[in-house]
Design a protein around this motif. Structure first.
Motif, short mmCIF file in Angstrom:
data_model
loop_
_atom_site.label_atom_id
_atom_site.label_comp_id
_atom_site.label_asym_id
_atom_site.label_seq_id
_atom_site.Cartn_x
_atom_site.Cartn_y
_atom_site.Cartn_z
N THR A 123 32.87 36.67 22.81
CA THR A 123 34.14 36.41 23.49
C THR A 123 34.83 37.70 23.92
N GLU A 124 34.27 38.83 23.50
CA GLU A 124 34.81 40.14 23.87
C GLU A 124 33.67 41.15 23.94
N GLU A 125 33.90 42.28 24.62
CA GLU A 125 32.87 43.32 24.64
C GLU A 125 32.54 43.69 23.20
N THR A 126 31.27 43.79 22.91
CA THR A 126 30.82 43.98 21.53
C THR A 126 29.66 44.97 21.47
N VAL A 127 29.64 45.77 20.41
CA VAL A 127 28.50 46.64 20.12
C VAL A 127 27.97 46.25 18.75
N LEU A 128 26.69 45.91 18.71
CA LEU A 128 25.99 45.57 17.48
C LEU A 128 25.01 46.67 17.13
N GLN A 129 24.80 46.89 15.84
CA GLN A 129 23.71 47.75 15.41
C GLN A 129 22.70 46.85 14.71
N LEU A 130 21.47 46.90 15.19
CA LEU A 130 20.39 46.06 14.67
C LEU A 130 19.37 46.97 13.99
N HIS A 131 18.89 46.56 12.83
CA HIS A 131 17.82 47.33 12.21
C HIS A 131 16.89 46.43 11.42
N GLY A 132 15.69 46.92 11.27
CA GLY A 132 14.68 46.17 10.55
C GLY A 132 13.35 46.89 10.62
N THR A 133 12.29 46.12 10.42
CA THR A 133 10.94 46.66 10.49
C THR A 133 10.24 46.04 11.69
N GLY A 134 9.69 46.88 12.54
CA GLY A 134 9.00 46.42 13.72
C GLY A 134 7.55 46.08 13.42
N PRO A 135 6.86 45.51 14.38
CA PRO A 135 7.39 45.30 15.74
C PRO A 135 8.35 44.11 15.79
N GLN A 136 9.43 44.32 16.53
CA GLN A 136 10.44 43.29 16.71
C GLN A 136 10.36 42.76 18.13
N GLY A 137 10.92 41.62 18.37
CA GLY A 137 10.91 41.03 19.70
C GLY A 137 11.83 39.83 19.75
N VAL A 138 11.93 39.25 20.93
CA VAL A 138 12.75 38.06 21.15
C VAL A 138 11.85 36.98 21.74
N ILE A 139 11.78 35.82 21.09
CA ILE A 139 10.97 34.69 21.55
C ILE A 139 11.92 33.53 21.79
N TYR A 140 12.16 33.19 23.05
CA TYR A 140 13.10 32.12 23.38
C TYR A 140 12.49 30.76 23.10
N VAL A 141 13.30 29.84 22.55
CA VAL A 141 12.86 28.47 22.27
C VAL A 141 12.46 27.79 23.58
N ASN A 142 13.31 27.90 24.59
CA ASN A 142 13.02 27.35 25.91
C ASN A 142 12.57 28.50 26.80
N PRO A 143 11.30 28.53 27.20
CA PRO A 143 10.80 29.63 28.03
C PRO A 143 11.65 29.85 29.30
N ALA A 144 12.29 28.83 29.80
CA ALA A 144 13.14 28.98 31.01
C ALA A 144 14.35 29.86 30.76
N ASP A 145 14.73 30.05 29.47
CA ASP A 145 15.87 30.91 29.14
C ASP A 145 15.48 32.39 29.08
N ASP A 146 14.20 32.70 29.13
CA ASP A 146 13.71 34.07 28.97
C ASP A 146 13.91 34.85 30.28
N PRO A 147 14.79 35.86 30.29
CA PRO A 147 15.04 36.65 31.51
C PRO A 147 13.80 37.38 32.03
N ARG A 148 12.82 37.62 31.16
CA ARG A 148 11.60 38.31 31.57
C ARG A 148 10.74 37.42 32.47
N LYS A 149 11.04 36.11 32.51
CA LYS A 149 10.23 35.18 33.30
C LYS A 149 10.95 34.76 34.56
N LYS A 150 12.06 35.42 34.88
CA LYS A 150 12.82 35.04 36.08
C LYS A 150 12.59 36.03 37.19
#
Length: 150
Positions: A123-150
């Motif tokens: 709801t407002e400009e936001t900065v997040l810090q994300l950390h973990g162990t890679g390899p990390q990625g994003v897998i969309y539930v609905n492939p149509a929502d994936d910006p890499r496929k547009k």
């Protein structure tokens, strides 16, 4: 005597490793921001340490504008999220639903387990810090929502 020799050997092996990667500092104004392909236009990502696409520890920052949404997705590994500024709303399930979820304010933390289906909105400009162990990625539930496929 044998214990002393082993301790000396392990200590000698540990020193070079620590000397190579024992300390790092990064200033906020020194970050390089890019438009990440895995998120809709408007998002910016900066790598603080490591490489989230490879094995090993990583730390990245994600900056998004007010009104930004991330459709339901999962990650191949656990993810730790700290809100540095602004706020972030997170919900679980297969479809983004702004009537459900929890708001995490600046200074707050959220843990997302490997494979957990979740979504986010801002709801407002936001900065997040994300950390973990890679390899990390994003897998969309609905492939149509994936910006890499547009």
């Amino acid at each position: 005597m044998r214990t002393t020799i082993l301790l000396t050997l392990f200590s000698a092996l540990a020193v070079p490793a620590m000397a190579m990667d024992h300390h790092a500092t990064v200033q906020a104004d020194g970050l390089t921001w890019i438009a990440p392909a895995a998120y809709a236009p408007g998002a910016q990502l900066a790598v603080v340490k490591g490489d989230p696409t490879k094995e090993g520890q990583y730390v990245v920052r994600l900056k998004v504008p007010a009104g930004f949404k991330i459709a339901a997705h999962t990650h191949p590994n656990d993810e730790n999220v700290t809100v540095l500024s602004g706020s972030f709303n997170i919900g679980t399930g297969d479809k983004l639903d702004e009537t459900k979820g929890v708001q995490v304010k600046a200074g707050g933390y959220s843990y997302v387990a490997k494979g957990m289906t979740h979504y986010a909105w801002f709801t407002e400009e936001t900065v997040l810090q994300l950390h973990g162990t890679g390899p990390q990625g994003v897998i969309y539930v609905n492939p149509a929502d994936d910006p890499r496929k547009k």
